[in-house]
Design a protein around this motif. Structure first.
Motif, PDB file in Angstrom:
ATOM      1  N   ILE A   6      72.227 -27.594  94.614  1.00  0.00           N
ATOM      2  CA  ILE A   6      72.170 -26.572  93.558  1.00  0.00           C
ATOM      3  C   ILE A   6      71.972 -25.185  94.171  1.00  0.00           C
ATOM      4  O   ILE A   6      72.647 -24.223  93.793  1.00  0.00           O
ATOM      5  CB  ILE A   6      71.037 -26.882  92.563  1.00  0.00           C
ATOM      6  CG1 ILE A   6      71.347 -28.159  91.800  1.00  0.00           C
ATOM      7  CG2 ILE A   6      70.833 -25.730  91.589  1.00  0.00           C
ATOM      8  CD1 ILE A   6      70.182 -28.661  90.976  1.00  0.00           C
ATOM      9  N   GLY A   9      75.119 -23.997  95.743  1.00  0.00           N
ATOM     10  CA  GLY A   9      76.085 -23.582  94.726  1.00  0.00           C
ATOM     11  C   GLY A   9      75.773 -22.205  94.164  1.00  0.00           C
ATOM     12  O   GLY A   9      76.674 -21.383  93.973  1.00  0.00           O
ATOM     13  N   LEU A  10      74.498 -21.964  93.904  1.00  0.00           N
ATOM     14  CA  LEU A  10      74.117 -20.653  93.359  1.00  0.00           C
ATOM     15  C   LEU A  10      74.343 -19.540  94.369  1.00  0.00           C
ATOM     16  O   LEU A  10      74.865 -18.474  94.038  1.00  0.00           O
ATOM     17  CB  LEU A  10      72.653 -20.681  92.925  1.00  0.00           C
ATOM     18  CG  LEU A  10      72.348 -21.510  91.681  1.00  0.00           C
ATOM     19  CD1 LEU A  10      70.842 -21.604  91.468  1.00  0.00           C
ATOM     20  CD2 LEU A  10      73.027 -20.911  90.469  1.00  0.00           C
ATOM     21  N   SER A  24      81.083 -23.131  95.287  1.00  0.00           N
ATOM     22  CA  SER A  24      80.115 -23.198  94.189  1.00  0.00           C
ATOM     23  C   SER A  24      80.581 -24.189  93.123  1.00  0.00           C
ATOM     24  O   SER A  24      79.776 -24.955  92.585  1.00  0.00           O
ATOM     25  CB  SER A  24      79.883 -21.814  93.577  1.00  0.00           C
ATOM     26  OG  SER A  24      81.047 -21.344  92.945  1.00  0.00           O
ATOM     27  N   TRP A  25      81.871 -24.205  92.812  1.00  0.00           N
ATOM     28  CA  TRP A  25      82.393 -25.177  91.839  1.00  0.00           C
ATOM     29  C   TRP A  25      82.210 -26.601  92.346  1.00  0.00           C
ATOM     30  O   TRP A  25      81.861 -27.503  91.575  1.00  0.00           O
ATOM     31  CB  TRP A  25      83.875 -24.921  91.562  1.00  0.00           C
ATOM     32  CG  TRP A  25      84.083 -23.854  90.539  1.00  0.00           C
ATOM     33  CD1 TRP A  25      84.426 -22.554  90.777  1.00  0.00           C
ATOM     34  CD2 TRP A  25      83.935 -23.989  89.127  1.00  0.00           C
ATOM     35  NE1 TRP A  25      84.511 -21.874  89.591  1.00  0.00           N
ATOM     36  CE2 TRP A  25      84.217 -22.722  88.557  1.00  0.00           C
ATOM     37  CE3 TRP A  25      83.601 -25.034  88.282  1.00  0.00           C
ATOM     38  CZ2 TRP A  25      84.172 -22.499  87.195  1.00  0.00           C
ATOM     39  CZ3 TRP A  25      83.564 -24.805  86.920  1.00  0.00           C
ATOM     40  CH2 TRP A  25      83.840 -23.555  86.388  1.00  0.00           C
ATOM     41  N   PHE A  28      78.513 -27.642  91.963  1.00  0.00           N
ATOM     42  CA  PHE A  28      78.146 -27.952  90.581  1.00  0.00           C
ATOM     43  C   PHE A  28      78.842 -29.219  90.078  1.00  0.00           C
ATOM     44  O   PHE A  28      78.291 -29.945  89.265  1.00  0.00           O
ATOM     45  CB  PHE A  28      78.417 -26.768  89.671  1.00  0.00           C
ATOM     46  CG  PHE A  28      77.494 -25.618  89.946  1.00  0.00           C
ATOM     47  CD1 PHE A  28      76.122 -25.804  89.957  1.00  0.00           C
ATOM     48  CD2 PHE A  28      77.988 -24.365  90.232  1.00  0.00           C
ATOM     49  CE1 PHE A  28      75.263 -24.754  90.229  1.00  0.00           C
ATOM     50  CE2 PHE A  28      77.132 -23.310  90.503  1.00  0.00           C
ATOM     51  CZ  PHE A  28      75.766 -23.511  90.501  1.00  0.00           C
ATOM     52  N   LEU A  31      76.779 -32.072  91.236  1.00  0.00           N
ATOM     53  CA  LEU A  31      75.601 -32.200  90.377  1.00  0.00           C
ATOM     54  C   LEU A  31      75.951 -32.938  89.081  1.00  0.00           C
ATOM     55  O   LEU A  31      75.214 -33.837  88.658  1.00  0.00           O
ATOM     56  CB  LEU A  31      75.034 -30.822  90.055  1.00  0.00           C
ATOM     57  CG  LEU A  31      73.862 -30.789  89.088  1.00  0.00           C
ATOM     58  CD1 LEU A  31      72.673 -31.527  89.676  1.00  0.00           C
ATOM     59  CD2 LEU A  31      73.511 -29.369  88.742  1.00  0.00           C
ATOM     60  N   LEU A  32      77.065 -32.605  88.455  1.00  0.00           N
ATOM     61  CA  LEU A  32      77.468 -33.264  87.212  1.00  0.00           C
ATOM     62  C   LEU A  32      77.780 -34.748  87.442  1.00  0.00           C
ATOM     63  O   LEU A  32      77.454 -35.591  86.611  1.00  0.00           O
ATOM     64  CB  LEU A  32      78.672 -32.562  86.606  1.00  0.00           C
ATOM     65  CG  LEU A  32      78.398 -31.162  86.062  1.00  0.00           C
ATOM     66  CD1 LEU A  32      79.686 -30.526  85.559  1.00  0.00           C
ATOM     67  CD2 LEU A  32      77.358 -31.214  84.966  1.00  0.00           C
TER      68      LEU A  32
END
Length: 60
Positions: A6, A9-10, A24-25, A28, A31-32
């Motif tokens: 995370i 990504g940020l 970054s995509w 994330f 994470l999903l």
């Protein structure tokens, strides 16, 4: 480990364009996928426990 993904990504979303946006995509999306996997695994385990309980309680 998830926190590191995370954070990456940020930070990559803030750093720039091009490859950073893609990074970054990707972070994330990972994470999903982890959230979906844990949710479906918990749901499947709870369904199995309910079936096992019903078999144990039902007289034969």
């Amino acid at each position: 480990m998830i926190f590191a993904v995370i954070a990456f990504g940020l930070v990559s979303a803030l750093l720039g364009d091009g490859i950073w946006d893609q990074a970054s995509w990707l972070a994330f999306a990972v994470l999903l996928v982890v959230i979906a996997f844990c949710t479906f695994r918990r749901s499947a385990r709870s369904s199995q426990e309910k079936r096992d309980f019903a078999r144990a309680v039902t007289p034969m």
